[in-house]
Design a protein around this motif. Structure first.
Motif, PDB file in Angstrom:
ATOM      1  N   GLU A   1       0.777  -1.155   0.159  1.00  0.00           N
ATOM      2  CA  GLU A   1      -0.003  -0.088  -0.047  1.00  0.00           C
ATOM      3  C   GLU A   1       0.814   1.371  -0.018  1.00  0.00           C
ATOM      4  O   GLU A   1       0.299   2.403  -0.152  1.00  0.00           O
ATOM      5  CB  GLU A   1      -0.809   0.043   1.244  1.00  0.00           C
ATOM      6  CG  GLU A   1      -0.177   0.089   2.522  1.00  0.00           C
ATOM      7  CD  GLU A   1       0.163  -1.309   2.848  1.00  0.00           C
ATOM      8  OE1 GLU A   1       0.208  -2.496   2.414  1.00  0.00           O
ATOM      9  OE2 GLU A   1       0.521  -1.407   4.226  1.00  0.00           O
ATOM     10  N   ASP A   2       2.125   0.968   0.312  1.00  0.00           N
ATOM     11  CA  ASP A   2       3.250   2.145   0.213  1.00  0.00           C
ATOM     12  C   ASP A   2       3.734   2.407  -1.261  1.00  0.00           C
ATOM     13  O   ASP A   2       4.520   3.054  -1.446  1.00  0.00           O
ATOM     14  CB  ASP A   2       4.286   2.304   1.131  1.00  0.00           C
ATOM     15  CG  ASP A   2       3.616   2.464   2.639  1.00  0.00           C
ATOM     16  OD1 ASP A   2       2.847   3.386   2.692  1.00  0.00           O
ATOM     17  OD2 ASP A   2       4.183   1.754   3.361  1.00  0.00           O
ATOM     18  N   GLY A   3       3.360   1.418  -2.235  1.00  0.00           N
ATOM     19  CA  GLY A   3       3.779   1.385  -3.688  1.00  0.00           C
ATOM     20  C   GLY A   3       5.197   0.861  -3.597  1.00  0.00           C
ATOM     21  O   GLY A   3       5.753   1.017  -4.608  1.00  0.00           O
ATOM     22  N   LEU A   4       5.453  -0.052  -2.813  1.00  0.00           N
ATOM     23  CA  LEU A   4       6.672  -0.679  -2.710  1.00  0.00           C
ATOM     24  C   LEU A   4       6.699  -2.176  -3.057  1.00  0.00           C
ATOM     25  O   LEU A   4       5.841  -2.895  -2.413  1.00  0.00           O
ATOM     26  CB  LEU A   4       7.372  -0.578  -1.253  1.00  0.00           C
ATOM     27  CG  LEU A   4       7.965   0.619  -0.854  1.00  0.00           C
ATOM     28  CD1 LEU A   4       8.318   0.791   0.591  1.00  0.00           C
ATOM     29  CD2 LEU A   4       9.020   1.129  -1.826  1.00  0.00           C
ATOM     30  N   GLY A   5       7.737  -2.617  -4.004  1.00  0.00           N
ATOM     31  CA  GLY A   5       7.907  -4.094  -3.983  1.00  0.00           C
ATOM     32  C   GLY A   5       8.830  -4.545  -2.783  1.00  0.00           C
ATOM     33  O   GLY A   5       8.506  -5.107  -1.782  1.00  0.00           O
TER      34      GLY A   5
ATOM     35  N   ALA B   1      16.043  -1.256   2.602  1.00  0.00           N
ATOM     36  CA  ALA B   1      16.255  -2.432   3.575  1.00  0.00           C
ATOM     37  C   ALA B   1      16.752  -3.313   2.674  1.00  0.00           C
ATOM     38  O   ALA B   1      17.588  -3.982   3.056  1.00  0.00           O
ATOM     39  CB  ALA B   1      14.717  -2.851   3.873  1.00  0.00           C
ATOM     40  N   ALA B   2      16.615  -3.294   1.217  1.00  0.00           N
ATOM     41  CA  ALA B   2      17.315  -4.223   0.590  1.00  0.00           C
ATOM     42  C   ALA B   2      18.759  -4.005   0.712  1.00  0.00           C
ATOM     43  O   ALA B   2      19.581  -4.939   0.554  1.00  0.00           O
ATOM     44  CB  ALA B   2      16.809  -4.046  -0.951  1.00  0.00           C
ATOM     45  N   THR B   3      19.347  -2.584   0.522  1.00  0.00           N
ATOM     46  CA  THR B   3      20.592  -2.255   0.456  1.00  0.00           C
ATOM     47  C   THR B   3      21.258  -2.708   1.918  1.00  0.00           C
ATOM     48  O   THR B   3      22.466  -3.278   2.040  1.00  0.00           O
ATOM     49  CB  THR B   3      20.788  -0.703   0.439  1.00  0.00           C
ATOM     50  OG1 THR B   3      20.080  -0.355  -0.960  1.00  0.00           O
ATOM     51  CG2 THR B   3      22.135  -0.240   0.360  1.00  0.00           C
TER      52      THR B   3
ATOM     53  N   ASP C   1      17.341 -16.761   2.881  1.00  0.00           N
ATOM     54  CA  ASP C   1      17.341 -16.801   4.184  1.00  0.00           C
ATOM     55  C   ASP C   1      16.804 -15.536   5.036  1.00  0.00           C
ATOM     56  O   ASP C   1      15.802 -15.632   5.947  1.00  0.00           O
ATOM     57  CB  ASP C   1      18.596 -17.322   5.180  1.00  0.00           C
ATOM     58  CG  ASP C   1      18.906 -18.859   4.842  1.00  0.00           C
ATOM     59  OD1 ASP C   1      17.969 -19.475   4.226  1.00  0.00           O
ATOM     60  OD2 ASP C   1      19.830 -19.189   5.163  1.00  0.00           O
ATOM     61  N   ALA C   2      17.467 -14.430   4.512  1.00  0.00           N
ATOM     62  CA  ALA C   2      17.048 -12.923   5.158  1.00  0.00           C
ATOM     63  C   ALA C   2      15.501 -12.984   4.902  1.00  0.00           C
ATOM     64  O   ALA C   2      14.947 -12.318   5.558  1.00  0.00           O
ATOM     65  CB  ALA C   2      17.907 -12.084   4.676  1.00  0.00           C
ATOM     66  N   VAL C   3      15.042 -13.192   3.396  1.00  0.00           N
ATOM     67  CA  VAL C   3      13.690 -13.142   3.243  1.00  0.00           C
ATOM     68  C   VAL C   3      12.701 -14.018   4.323  1.00  0.00           C
ATOM     69  O   VAL C   3      11.826 -13.293   4.613  1.00  0.00           O
ATOM     70  CB  VAL C   3      13.400 -13.373   1.743  1.00  0.00           C
ATOM     71  CG1 VAL C   3      11.864 -13.319   1.300  1.00  0.00           C
ATOM     72  CG2 VAL C   3      14.057 -12.389   0.779  1.00  0.00           C
ATOM     73  N   ALA C   4      13.118 -15.162   4.416  1.00  0.00           N
ATOM     74  CA  ALA C   4      12.350 -16.144   5.285  1.00  0.00           C
ATOM     75  C   ALA C   4      12.416 -15.587   6.621  1.00  0.00           C
ATOM     76  O   ALA C   4      11.229 -15.879   7.357  1.00  0.00           O
ATOM     77  CB  ALA C   4      12.913 -17.472   5.162  1.00  0.00           C
ATOM     78  N   ALA C   5      13.383 -14.762   7.126  1.00  0.00           N
ATOM     79  CA  ALA C   5      13.299 -14.360   8.501  1.00  0.00           C
ATOM     80  C   ALA C   5      12.864 -12.889   8.455  1.00  0.00           C
ATOM     81  O   ALA C   5      12.778 -12.318   9.556  1.00  0.00           O
ATOM     82  CB  ALA C   5      14.991 -14.296   8.984  1.00  0.00           C
ATOM     83  N   LYS C   6      12.103 -12.602   7.356  1.00  0.00           N
ATOM     84  CA  LYS C   6      11.304 -11.249   7.326  1.00  0.00           C
ATOM     85  C   LYS C   6      12.168 -10.214   7.445  1.00  0.00           C
ATOM     86  O   LYS C   6      11.721  -8.942   8.120  1.00  0.00           O
ATOM     87  CB  LYS C   6      10.300 -11.337   8.387  1.00  0.00           C
ATOM     88  CG  LYS C   6       9.178 -12.346   7.971  1.00  0.00           C
ATOM     89  CD  LYS C   6       7.716 -11.971   8.478  1.00  0.00           C
ATOM     90  CE  LYS C   6       6.678 -13.034   8.277  1.00  0.00           C
ATOM     91  NZ  LYS C   6       6.730 -13.259   6.784  1.00  0.00           N
ATOM     92  N   ARG C   7      13.479 -10.456   7.516  1.00  0.00           N
ATOM     93  CA  ARG C   7      14.532  -9.183   7.453  1.00  0.00           C
ATOM     94  C   ARG C   7      14.333  -8.036   6.550  1.00  0.00           C
ATOM     95  O   ARG C   7      14.945  -7.012   6.356  1.00  0.00           O
ATOM     96  CB  ARG C   7      15.875  -9.722   7.465  1.00  0.00           C
ATOM     97  CG  ARG C   7      16.362 -10.332   8.818  1.00  0.00           C
ATOM     98  CD  ARG C   7      17.466 -11.301   8.748  1.00  0.00           C
ATOM     99  NE  ARG C   7      18.798 -10.426   8.344  1.00  0.00           N
ATOM    100  CZ  ARG C   7      19.981 -10.660   7.883  1.00  0.00           C
ATOM    101  NH1 ARG C   7      20.201 -12.016   7.518  1.00  0.00           N
ATOM    102  NH2 ARG C   7      20.628  -9.838   7.504  1.00  0.00           N
ATOM    103  N   LEU C   8      13.478  -8.300   5.532  1.00  0.00           N
ATOM    104  CA  LEU C   8      13.224  -7.264   4.421  1.00  0.00           C
ATOM    105  C   LEU C   8      12.224  -6.415   4.752  1.00  0.00           C
ATOM    106  O   LEU C   8      11.538  -5.621   3.882  1.00  0.00           O
ATOM    107  CB  LEU C   8      13.075  -7.869   2.944  1.00  0.00           C
ATOM    108  CG  LEU C   8      14.265  -8.208   2.032  1.00  0.00           C
ATOM    109  CD1 LEU C   8      15.140  -6.795   1.806  1.00  0.00           C
ATOM    110  CD2 LEU C   8      15.571  -9.093   2.567  1.00  0.00           C
ATOM    111  N   GLY C   9      11.569  -6.592   5.996  1.00  0.00           N
ATOM    112  CA  GLY C   9      10.429  -5.495   6.223  1.00  0.00           C
ATOM    113  C   GLY C   9       9.021  -6.484   6.398  1.00  0.00           C
ATOM    114  O   GLY C   9       9.091  -7.526   5.911  1.00  0.00           O
TER     115      GLY C   9
END
Lengths: 132, 132, 132, 132, 132, 132
Positions: free
Chosen positions: C45-49, C54-56, C97-105
């Motif tokens: 809803e913020d227009g973000l993929g 966070a990705a950086t 793994d970072a995605v699975a751990a919700k480290r991308l928000g």
């Protein structure tokens, strides 16, 4: 002033064993994308400052002894800290010798200046530029 | 002459309210990819012109107050038309101050020249280069 | 499909001790400029993929244990030939793994695919791309 | 010194009928990505060295008669070997004429130097740089 | 999916004698910077998708008959309009043949897909990508 | 699958007024270097997927209403957070409309897919790719 610049690259390992280098004190490495520019005041009767083919060949010859090496093991760098600037100067000196030995072809004597740029990443580079 | 160049970027809004700017007179913006080159005549005993880490940090410090800003709102640019050239000169002056304040490390006094390049697109860039 | 891609780099040493690698069998090194692309089917809803900040940050976290290292000395690469392809896959796995751990928000669950590209010079690169 | 640099390109055919050119003696061609840099000592009251829009337009005007041409057929290159260096010098001369004719706008008289770079591939380029 | 991509270039002349090409109907030319990507589902026991050295050699072999040529004179392009897309497809077919002939080494059979990109300037490129 | 990709750019201001954007919540801006790729399964009788000239013109037409604008003031983005991803999708939709309206020439119906990439700096980019 005219210049002709050609690009090649080397992939090397080295350590930078001085405190100022922090995490780069240990063994690590780099790809250096190398740009070598040859400057002339005028062009020869073929319209050339330096022949791009000859420049490419000579640069490759100069880089070959460095490529895929651990610079810590090379006699030419004994007691030397092989920073990007130092390697740029080393390549400059080697190419200056090649110019003096007329390895850039019959017009070698017309080359008056060199600029050697080493790109170490997308965000940092260093160069050495001087008259011959 | 040696040079070490590092890259960073800023994303800013501004207007250029003079007739010469045509469609760019209104509020618009730019990403400026910034290359800062630090020139020295020689290298220190660690083989460094300028430490790339220090150069990167100081450039980031200088850019931070500009990044994500509307330059029209910044006191430092009051009554100034913030063209790419003007911003390049501003960053040059800030980095020159950093050099004078020895923020580039103990070898700061060896830096004799700066070149600041701002890439505003894949097709246009501007720079300011001068001795310190 | 949407994708957000961020760039960083590492400077590493390693050897590739198999006959197929010819002159690269000994200790040498590389700068890998790393592009990490995060794919999503839609935007939040913020227009973000994925948030570029966070990705950086996550990419930097994943690269930090590799940067300025001799990969031959790292436990994670024991008995592994660390080709560009193998390192791309390793970074892919770490980011997965970072995605699975919700480290991308909070929107991490929306990431369905990753592509990791390693540029080893101006003339060669490799990538690994797969669904999560 | 300030500089503003703009980029455009041309796609041309030509032959280089001298023995030194080896395989390039016959009819072949090139894309030249052209960077034209305009140098000024100071900025005008609008903060401009040269207007990027004007620079882009004048460069396009100068390149148009060359684009999609066989240079061997052009009267301006009769009895000339059209090396990258020669074409760089030709574009320099044309832009110098444009500066003299004040086609870069009211501030044209402030331009003191030009640098014309022709990228002929990802691995080679040539330039001509001189005071006006 | 893994991919290894290598870069080379060719400099060619050609004409595009159809009305749709407007100013490009006459003899002109291009530098095509060529990226060839070889895709594999997995890596061999040396950690390789494709050996970058072998890929570079095979790409150079395929490009050599085109480099410094007038494509209008080549039998392989007789009655063909040599657009960027057509040349990309031609190089794809040549590389597909090289894969089938196992010229990419013992792991050639593992290559399942190719992508051939031709950059014709800083502002345009074309590619052909397909399974083998 | 064939693709033809052309490049242009826009320079815009905008704000991203949501907490997730941190320092980018206020008015700032960006240069977006835009790559638009048009995919076709085959080529027409002139050897074209899409005419590069037509693709360049249509992309410029689509970008013109955005260039030098403050996106916060544009009706088309009312109540929209104009992230890089959102703008990529907007340009995709505009180009998809152009394809449907046959503005890419008589072969427009052959275009089956688009990929729109926005480079916001040397270190970050986003894209949207989908079938038509």
């Amino acid at each position: 002033m005219f210049a002709v610049e050609v690009r090649d690259h080397i992939m090397i390992a080295h350590s930078l064993p001085r405190p100022v280098f922090g995490p780069a004190q240990g063994m690590h490495g780099a790809t250096f994308v190398v740009d070598a520019a040859f400057f002339t005041r005028d062009l020869d009767e073929d319209g050339l400052g330096v022949d791009i083919g000859a420049a490419t060949t000579v640069l490759a010859d100069v880089l070959k002894p460095l490529n895929y090496q651990n610079l810590d093991d090379l006699a030419v760098f004994k007691d030397t800290v092989t920073t990007t600037e130092v390697i740029a100067k080393y390549i400059f000196d080697q190419l200056a010798d090649a110019v003096a030995a007329k390895r850039l072809g019959p017009g070698s004597h017309r080359i008056t200046r060199l600029k050697i740029t080493l790109h170490e990443s997308h965000a940092a580079r260093a160069w050495y530029e001087a008259d011959l």
